[in-house]
Design a protein around this motif. Structure first.
Motif, PDB file in Angstrom:
ATOM      1  N   ARG A  84       0.853  -1.188   0.000  1.00  0.00           N
ATOM      2  CA  ARG A  84       0.000   0.000   0.000  1.00  0.00           C
ATOM      3  C   ARG A  84       0.888   1.237   0.000  1.00  0.00           C
ATOM      4  NH1 ARG A  84      -5.284   1.254   1.122  1.00  0.00           N
ATOM      5  NH2 ARG A  84      -5.760  -0.859   1.830  1.00  0.00           N
ATOM      6  N   SER A  85       0.445   2.281  -0.694  1.00  0.00           N
ATOM      7  CA  SER A  85       1.230   3.512  -0.800  1.00  0.00           C
ATOM      8  C   SER A  85       1.003   4.416   0.401  1.00  0.00           C
ATOM      9  CB  SER A  85       0.869   4.260  -2.086  1.00  0.00           C
ATOM     10  OG  SER A  85       1.529   5.517  -2.133  1.00  0.00           O
ATOM     11  N   TYR A  86       2.055   5.148   0.807  1.00  0.00           N
ATOM     12  CA  TYR A  86       1.908   6.169   1.836  1.00  0.00           C
ATOM     13  C   TYR A  86       1.087   7.340   1.317  1.00  0.00           C
ATOM     14  CZ  TYR A  86       5.624   3.992   4.643  1.00  0.00           C
ATOM     15  OH  TYR A  86       6.365   3.132   5.408  1.00  0.00           O
ATOM     16  N   LEU A  87       1.108   7.566  -0.001  1.00  0.00           N
ATOM     17  CA  LEU A  87       0.445   8.727  -0.602  1.00  0.00           C
ATOM     18  C   LEU A  87      -0.938   8.322  -1.082  1.00  0.00           C
ATOM     19  CD1 LEU A  87       3.479  10.020  -2.684  1.00  0.00           C
ATOM     20  CD2 LEU A  87       2.719  10.828  -0.446  1.00  0.00           C
ATOM     21  N   PRO A  88      -2.002   8.968  -0.584  1.00  0.00           N
ATOM     22  CA  PRO A  88      -3.358   8.554  -0.934  1.00  0.00           C
ATOM     23  C   PRO A  88      -3.894   9.166  -2.219  1.00  0.00           C
ATOM     24  CG  PRO A  88      -3.469  10.299   0.696  1.00  0.00           C
ATOM     25  CD  PRO A  88      -1.998  10.042   0.438  1.00  0.00           C
ATOM     26  N   ASP A  89      -3.088   9.978  -2.925  1.00  0.00           N
ATOM     27  CA  ASP A  89      -3.644  10.701  -4.067  1.00  0.00           C
ATOM     28  C   ASP A  89      -2.890  10.524  -5.377  1.00  0.00           C
ATOM     29  OD1 ASP A  89      -1.466  11.998  -3.098  1.00  0.00           O
ATOM     30  OD2 ASP A  89      -2.357  13.976  -2.936  1.00  0.00           O
ATOM     31  N   ILE A  90      -1.713   9.865  -5.372  1.00  0.00           N
ATOM     32  CA  ILE A  90      -0.988   9.642  -6.617  1.00  0.00           C
ATOM     33  C   ILE A  90      -0.433   8.227  -6.633  1.00  0.00           C
ATOM     34  CG2 ILE A  90      -0.345  12.068  -6.944  1.00  0.00           C
ATOM     35  CD1 ILE A  90       2.409  11.403  -5.860  1.00  0.00           C
ATOM     36  N   PRO A  91      -0.284   7.630  -7.830  1.00  0.00           N
ATOM     37  CA  PRO A  91       0.286   6.285  -7.911  1.00  0.00           C
ATOM     38  C   PRO A  91       1.784   6.301  -7.634  1.00  0.00           C
ATOM     39  CG  PRO A  91      -0.097   7.156 -10.102  1.00  0.00           C
ATOM     40  CD  PRO A  91      -0.693   8.154  -9.144  1.00  0.00           C
ATOM     41  N   VAL A  92       2.287   5.175  -7.153  1.00  0.00           N
ATOM     42  CA  VAL A  92       3.719   5.018  -6.883  1.00  0.00           C
ATOM     43  C   VAL A  92       4.219   3.809  -7.669  1.00  0.00           C
ATOM     44  CG1 VAL A  92       5.456   4.555  -5.133  1.00  0.00           C
ATOM     45  CG2 VAL A  92       3.537   6.056  -4.599  1.00  0.00           C
ATOM     46  N   ILE A  93       5.268   4.015  -8.466  1.00  0.00           N
ATOM     47  CA  ILE A  93       5.853   2.951  -9.275  1.00  0.00           C
ATOM     48  C   ILE A  93       7.267   2.684  -8.764  1.00  0.00           C
ATOM     49  CG2 ILE A  93       6.534   2.244 -11.595  1.00  0.00           C
ATOM     50  CD1 ILE A  93       4.393   4.140 -12.678  1.00  0.00           C
ATOM     51  N   PHE A  94       7.599   1.425  -8.527  1.00  0.00           N
ATOM     52  CA  PHE A  94       8.916   1.105  -7.994  1.00  0.00           C
ATOM     53  C   PHE A  94       9.346  -0.276  -8.454  1.00  0.00           C
ATOM     54  CE2 PHE A  94       6.081  -0.947  -5.152  1.00  0.00           C
ATOM     55  CZ  PHE A  94       6.763  -1.986  -4.544  1.00  0.00           C
ATOM     56  N   ASP A  95      10.651  -0.524  -8.381  1.00  0.00           N
ATOM     57  CA  ASP A  95      11.230  -1.823  -8.735  1.00  0.00           C
ATOM     58  C   ASP A  95      11.470  -2.633  -7.465  1.00  0.00           C
ATOM     59  OD1 ASP A  95      11.372  -1.226 -11.501  1.00  0.00           O
ATOM     60  OD2 ASP A  95      13.201  -0.061 -11.154  1.00  0.00           O
ATOM     61  N   SER A  96      11.202  -3.927  -7.548  1.00  0.00           N
ATOM     62  CA  SER A  96      11.413  -4.793  -6.396  1.00  0.00           C
ATOM     63  C   SER A  96      11.884  -6.162  -6.876  1.00  0.00           C
ATOM     64  CB  SER A  96      10.118  -4.919  -5.576  1.00  0.00           C
ATOM     65  OG  SER A  96      10.360  -5.603  -4.366  1.00  0.00           O
ATOM     66  N   GLN A  97      12.135  -7.041  -5.939  1.00  0.00           N
ATOM     67  CA  GLN A  97      12.582  -8.390  -6.276  1.00  0.00           C
ATOM     68  C   GLN A  97      12.240  -9.361  -5.152  1.00  0.00           C
ATOM     69  OE1 GLN A  97      16.838  -7.805  -6.782  1.00  0.00           O
ATOM     70  NE2 GLN A  97      17.244  -8.295  -4.649  1.00  0.00           N
ATOM     71  N   VAL A  98      12.084 -10.618  -5.510  1.00  0.00           N
ATOM     72  CA  VAL A  98      11.892 -11.698  -4.541  1.00  0.00           C
ATOM     73  C   VAL A  98      12.792 -12.850  -4.975  1.00  0.00           C
ATOM     74  CG1 VAL A  98       9.523 -11.073  -3.895  1.00  0.00           C
ATOM     75  CG2 VAL A  98       9.925 -12.589  -5.850  1.00  0.00           C
ATOM     76  N   GLY A  99      13.047 -13.759  -4.063  1.00  0.00           N
ATOM     77  CA  GLY A  99      13.880 -14.898  -4.416  1.00  0.00           C
ATOM     78  C   GLY A  99      14.345 -15.672  -3.199  1.00  0.00           C
ATOM     79  N   TYR A 100      15.395 -16.453  -3.412  1.00  0.00           N
ATOM     80  CA  TYR A 100      15.951 -17.306  -2.358  1.00  0.00           C
ATOM     81  C   TYR A 100      17.452 -17.398  -2.587  1.00  0.00           C
ATOM     82  CZ  TYR A 100      16.361 -21.275   0.865  1.00  0.00           C
ATOM     83  OH  TYR A 100      16.698 -22.093   1.907  1.00  0.00           O
ATOM     84  N   VAL A 101      18.248 -17.203  -1.538  1.00  0.00           N
ATOM     85  CA  VAL A 101      19.706 -17.234  -1.674  1.00  0.00           C
ATOM     86  C   VAL A 101      20.303 -18.150  -0.606  1.00  0.00           C
ATOM     87  CG1 VAL A 101      19.825 -14.919  -2.681  1.00  0.00           C
ATOM     88  CG2 VAL A 101      19.968 -15.181  -0.200  1.00  0.00           C
ATOM     89  N   ASN A 102      21.549 -18.561  -0.854  1.00  0.00           N
ATOM     90  CA  ASN A 102      22.308 -19.399   0.087  1.00  0.00           C
ATOM     91  C   ASN A 102      21.583 -20.702   0.422  1.00  0.00           C
ATOM     92  OD1 ASN A 102      24.282 -17.352   0.228  1.00  0.00           O
ATOM     93  ND2 ASN A 102      23.157 -16.321   1.871  1.00  0.00           N
ATOM     94  N   GLY A 103      20.975 -21.293  -0.609  1.00  0.00           N
ATOM     95  CA  GLY A 103      20.260 -22.544  -0.392  1.00  0.00           C
ATOM     96  C   GLY A 103      21.159 -23.763  -0.537  1.00  0.00           C
ATOM     97  N   ASN A 104      20.536 -24.933  -0.574  1.00  0.00           N
ATOM     98  CA  ASN A 104      21.269 -26.193  -0.689  1.00  0.00           C
ATOM     99  C   ASN A 104      20.937 -26.876  -2.014  1.00  0.00           C
ATOM    100  OD1 ASN A 104      22.309 -26.488   2.222  1.00  0.00           O
ATOM    101  ND2 ASN A 104      20.108 -26.199   2.524  1.00  0.00           N
ATOM    102  N   LYS A 105      21.919 -27.560  -2.547  1.00  0.00           N
ATOM    103  CA  LYS A 105      21.655 -28.389  -3.709  1.00  0.00           C
ATOM    104  C   LYS A 105      20.794 -29.571  -3.290  1.00  0.00           C
ATOM    105  CE  LYS A 105      25.807 -27.154  -6.317  1.00  0.00           C
ATOM    106  NZ  LYS A 105      27.018 -27.661  -7.024  1.00  0.00           N
ATOM    107  N   SER A 106      19.958 -30.001  -4.185  1.00  0.00           N
ATOM    108  CA  SER A 106      19.039 -31.095  -3.851  1.00  0.00           C
ATOM    109  C   SER A 106      19.803 -32.403  -3.693  1.00  0.00           C
ATOM    110  CB  SER A 106      17.986 -31.244  -4.951  1.00  0.00           C
ATOM    111  OG  SER A 106      18.617 -31.516  -6.197  1.00  0.00           O
TER     112      SER A 106
END
Length: 300
Positions: free
Chosen positions: A148-170
């Motif tokens: 949710r945006s802090y600003l109630p009157d204008i749209p907010v566009i931003f870059d983000s990422q998700v993922g997984y790091v430092n895992g184990n090989k199967s």
């Protein structure tokens, strides 16, 4: 022109309609307009200025029009509230109405600072397999993030990422880790992809005024029993964070516990679930070694 129209509609909504005094003025004008039309429609002498009634009605109409014009301006000035102005006007008020290219630049930078916050993040971790030889669990992680945006009157566009790091090989002969899907506001981003020990999926998101955007993704990966931490850094302010562990093993009971707090321990029989994290009002992590939670999984 489009910008001016947006500003006008914003002021009408926030000043004239959101305040009870503004609504009272509008209703008064509406009632007076209806009465004026009824008189003009029902009484023929209303349009005859040679009669006393017609002259009085003409005077009433001219006074009413003058009231609408001047009253509208006075109402806007009187009812104006700085906190309900559009973002650019609020920013210029903060800078004491200074002008110039340098002011325009810093106002645009202020807008970029207001990235969204996480209203809620829920994570469901399902334990679907256990490899005895490597002493590793196969987990499926479903995460849902509501921005949710802090600003109630204008749209907010931003870059983000998700993922997984430092895992184990199967383990040998076992299912590989995979990034199953990523959906941003209902739209699929990328495709299913297997990985060895790390994966990052980047995306762009637009949060519109007075609304939330849901991001949902699923990961499948292996974690070592007892030794490997299950943890999460906080990248932006998060109002609510919930993690639930589901034991989908056939017969084994799983223990979930926080290594730094002996009181936080759960025994999860096969087919059962336990909520292992429930936190509120989290600020972003100060460094890469600060985590919102850290728990372990083992066979009970």
């Amino acid at each position: 022109m489009k910008k001016n129209f947006w500003a006008f509609t914003h002021y009408m909504r926030e000043v004239a309609w959101s305040d009870w005094r503004g609504r009272l003025v509008l209703f008064t004008v509406l009632i007076a307009s209806v009465i004026t039309l009824i008189i003009w429609w029902c009484f023929a002498d209303a349009s005859n200025v040679s009669t006393f009634f017609g002259a009085a009605f003409a005077s009433w109409v001219s006074g009413f029009i003058l009231f609408i014009i001047t009253g509208f301006v006075i109402a806007l000035v009187t009812l104006l509230r700085p906190e309900r102005e559009i973002f650019e006007a609020r920013a210029r008020n903060l800078l004491q109405r200074q002008t110039g290219p340098h002011i325009n630049y810093i106002i645009s930078k202020l807008h970029d600072l207001f990235e969204p916050y996480l209203e809620e993040m829920t994570r469901d971790i399902a334990i679907i397999d256990y490899d005895t030889a490597s002493k590793m669990f196969l987990l499926t992680q479903d995460s849902v993030l509501n921005y949710r945006s802090y600003l109630p009157d204008i749209p907010v566009i931003f870059d983000s990422q998700v993922g997984y790091v430092n895992g184990n090989k199967s383990p040998d002969g076992k299912k590989k880790a995979s990034f199953t899907f990523l959906k941003v506001d209902g739209k699929t981003v990328g495709s299913s992809e297997e990985f060895e020990d790390s994966i990052i999926r980047e995306f762009q998101i637009a949060v519109h005024p007075l609304s939330t955007v849901k991001v949902r993704y699923r990961l499948t990966y292996w974690v070592r029993a007892e030794a490997e931490p299950n943890r999460q850094r906080v990248k932006r302010f998060t109002r609510k964070l919930v993690v639930t562990v589901h034991n989908h093993l056939s017969v084994e009971t799983v223990a979930a516990y926080h290594p730094n707090d002996a009181d936080l321990k759960w025994s999860i029989p096969a087919g059962e679930s336990a909520q292992v994290v429930n936190m509120n009002e989290l600020t972003p992590s100060k460094d890469d070694d600060t985590f919102a939670f850290d728990f372990r999984l083992s066979l009970a």
